[in-house]
Enzyme design. Sequence first.
Site, mmCIF file in Angstrom:
data_model
loop_
_atom_site.group_PDB
_atom_site.id
_atom_site.type_symbol
_atom_site.label_atom_id
_atom_site.label_comp_id
_atom_site.label_asym_id
_atom_site.label_seq_id
_atom_site.Cartn_x
_atom_site.Cartn_y
_atom_site.Cartn_z
ATOM 1 N N GLU A 168 0.852 -1.184 0.000
ATOM 2 C CA GLU A 168 0.000 0.000 0.000
ATOM 3 C C GLU A 168 0.895 1.245 0.000
ATOM 4 O OE1 GLU A 168 -3.342 -0.385 2.532
ATOM 5 O OE2 GLU A 168 -4.260 1.445 1.779
ATOM 6 N N GLU A 222 -2.180 0.801 13.448
ATOM 7 C CA GLU A 222 -3.396 1.059 12.670
ATOM 8 C C GLU A 222 -4.649 0.812 13.516
ATOM 9 O OE1 GLU A 222 -3.635 -1.385 9.173
ATOM 10 O OE2 GLU A 222 -5.006 0.020 8.190
HETATM 11 C C1 RAM Z 1 -6.531 1.969 4.486
HETATM 12 C C2 RAM Z 1 -5.398 2.886 4.680
HETATM 13 C C3 RAM Z 1 -5.693 4.211 5.306
HETATM 14 C C4 RAM Z 1 -7.136 4.539 5.393
HETATM 15 C C5 RAM Z 1 -7.934 3.925 4.298
HETATM 16 C C6 RAM Z 1 -9.405 4.232 4.370
HETATM 17 O O1 RAM Z 1 -6.246 1.084 3.454
HETATM 18 O O2 RAM Z 1 -4.401 2.205 5.371
HETATM 19 O O3 RAM Z 1 -5.127 4.362 6.563
HETATM 20 O O4 RAM Z 1 -7.249 5.946 5.341
HETATM 21 O O5 RAM Z 1 -7.783 2.549 4.246
#
Ligand code: RAM
Length: 914
Positions: free
Chosen positions: A501, A770
Amino acid sequence: MTKVIYILIALQLLASCTATLNEAPNQLTVSEGFKNPIGFHDQTPTFSWKLPVLKQVKSQSGYQIVVASDPELLPHHADLWDSKTVPSDQSVQVTYQGKPLQSKQKVYWQVRFTDQEGNASAWSEVANFELGLLSNADWTAKWISLEPEVIHDTLHASTLLYTPQYLRKSFLVDHEIAQARLFITAKGLFEAQINGKKVGEDVMVPGWTPYTKRIETLSYDVTDLLNEDQNTIGIILGSGWHSGRLGWSKFLWFEKPLPRALCQLEITYKNGDKAIIPTNSEWKGTRNGPIRSSSIYDGEVYDARLEFPHWSTFDFDDSQWENVIAEALDPNVDLVPKSHLAVTPKSVLKPIAITHPDSGRYVFDLGQNMVGVMDLKIPVKKDQTVMVRFAEMLNPDGTLYTENYRNAKSTDYYIPKEDGTISYRPTFTFHGFRYVELSGFDEDQHPEKDWVTGIVQYSNFDKTGHFNASHDKLNQLQQNITWGLRGNLFDIPTDCPQRDERLGWTGDAQVILPTSMFNYGVHAFWSSWLKSAREEQGDDGSIPFVIPNCLGPESSSGWADAVTVIPWELYFRTGDTRILEDNYEMMKGLVAYYKAHAENHIADVNTFGDWLQPYPLGEGNRGDTPQDLIGTAYFARSTDLTLRAAQVLGKLEDVRELRTLRDTVRAAFEDQFIDSEGKLTTEFETQTGYLMALGFELVTEETAQKILPHLIRKIEDADHHLRTGFLGTPLLPTVLDKYGLTDIMYTILFKETYPSWFYCINQGATTMWERWNSYSHEDGFGDAGMNSFNHYAYGAIGQWLYERIAGLAPLAPGYKKVRIAPIPGGPLSFAEASYESIYGKVSSAWRKVDSGLELHVTIAPNTAAQIRIPFKDGMAIRVDGEELSERSDITFVKRTETAIELEAMPGTYVFKTL
Ligand code: RAM
């Protein structure tokens, strides 16, 4: 007669003695904080300087800037611009108004000021800047690359990749060199070498912009790398963000354009002659070099058996190399000097432990989750592939946990050409990791800690802030926030640095901006990213989820709003009005987009919602705050920020329109989502719903008072835990603070149980995660589908650490006025923060003493401070041991039930309440 002259001279001398400061302004910078840059991007720079920190210097009453094409002309014969004495207190971001500046021009400047008494300072030292190649017309070079290859499946990555190219050109120099500059970029990534030496320290250059519109170019002073006769320039060209794997399935490798390189070496001889060595069809190249493949997600394969030593030196035989193809520049793609500093190696980490979880595999623990590459110095056996794997965490059996990398292979391979000790660091990749696993080395040797070094890489900004308090976990939180920032401000602001990502997610960026600004000098970083945002905006005003965009055209509220929140916050924290000028149309565009997607001012815009809200009652990751509430809240929020920008820019007609629109959207919000008891009308009552209503000022004060008990109830229902995701969490401190509920914020912040900041720390976090439970001792790892251990969004709390725990915040744009207003609370007995503002150092440090508080404050010259100190009836206050009334530099403003408010002039003070 002579007597009269003597007297006159004496008088003059006396006058100049009393009226002149020996000190000079210092720390001269141009535009977004650049110090003596070369390859500079800004043809109309702004100038900033700091006043010396002296007791008698409080503020500036005037300045003079002189600008010249030769330092010898300064200060009295400035040929480019002499501002003359300007009566003004502006000591930052003064716009250049001299003769037009050209590409490559070297410019010298100096400044002096007069203080509040009219005393003139000495002239500053001479600062300089040198412009880069400002337009495509400055380039005689052509894009070069080898014939397109038949793409193959690489050995290890199971991904189809372009093979890195080695390109070279020899040339002769026949005069003495005065100076040489290398202007260079790539569609892909480059490493340049001259006569066998790497040019500059930068890595992963030119970085990532919307390549079909704008590609940044780098400039290097290479005078010392050139010989007076035979020379060779070499470029290694990798795929990077431009031509490599990026994003997900819909953007597969084969849609990616080929990598290409472009450079122009410009030599100025001492006799005044010039020579240009550009990339063109005279260059030669090969794909048979040691870097076999390189990919941001997948890592690098290096085959030392294919090394061709000295390939970028004159004597190297390139007769077997191919001719390159040269192509003209594309007139629709702007080549412009990079407007922020490139990624470079910034520090190193040494292993704290080595473990041996599996036969042949050794794991080196760097003790800290980091971003960058490793440097290996290891014993190897000929032809025996060394495999280097990475992980942020370990499985319970001590092996690497790599599931959360998803399908990023993030593995480097090295194939030795002979037995012995090798030294290896990959070139065109980076990893997010704490653990490095080695296998395939010479197993007769026992692994030592010095085999592996972690090379921490990020955009080359400096530290600007410091926070510390009497609480280990709070300090660990601050550490985790700053590691998270360093790991994710990697040329662009990324969500995470490790999995498949690593994209410029807008929502994450907008929430972290204020915290990033406290900790690091990222003015240029963000202002550059905003250029990409402008380029990526759709004609309808939409803003993609990620910038640069590689996911598609849709917008998401709370994410798209990065283009209103960031310009406003960046302006407010730097005072740089050009940020608003440059981005105003984009801000307005987003407001128009909302307007077009609203019915009766209730927005109907897709959103990721209150992303990753804990304990959702509904399905998925978007939390329980509904789309229309979030959309309408951000519609009002973005309109409000655009309105503020219009006010600063003096766009009076827009001000009227935007104010009406904002007020209408606010009223629609209140009407739709809040009932007469102040309760949410939505299916689920969420903390975030209430926080948005209050934090974005979407309701009347009367309604706000009705809402508050509901918010407090929701927090109490959660046993004083947050129930907020990416969008709601940063609003907790804002709202609780605004309504004097900082004790509740302290309780939430100091919670040790899930979900909370300290919960992650209790599970061993060394960066921001996260999810609050990305890992827990009880339940192990969270869903690997989305489980980054380096995701800065929840680090947005860092702003509150500075602004309210330590008590240091900007009150006027650019810290021209600061607010020192600590709120001691929780278990803390002291807290301190400092920040290197554009005017100079500001700091606030408090400590509980006896029955009161001791507060140390620093206020930079040419600024002022509002100081609020907790104060109760019956208390007394002293400043540097004196009564308030004895101080002319402190003004009493008012007393409230809980505080005393003062105004202070620049200086350092110790306040004590007793
Ligand atoms: C995830 C990303 C990010 C977020 C989006 C909606 O894949 O890691 O942090 O903003 O989704």
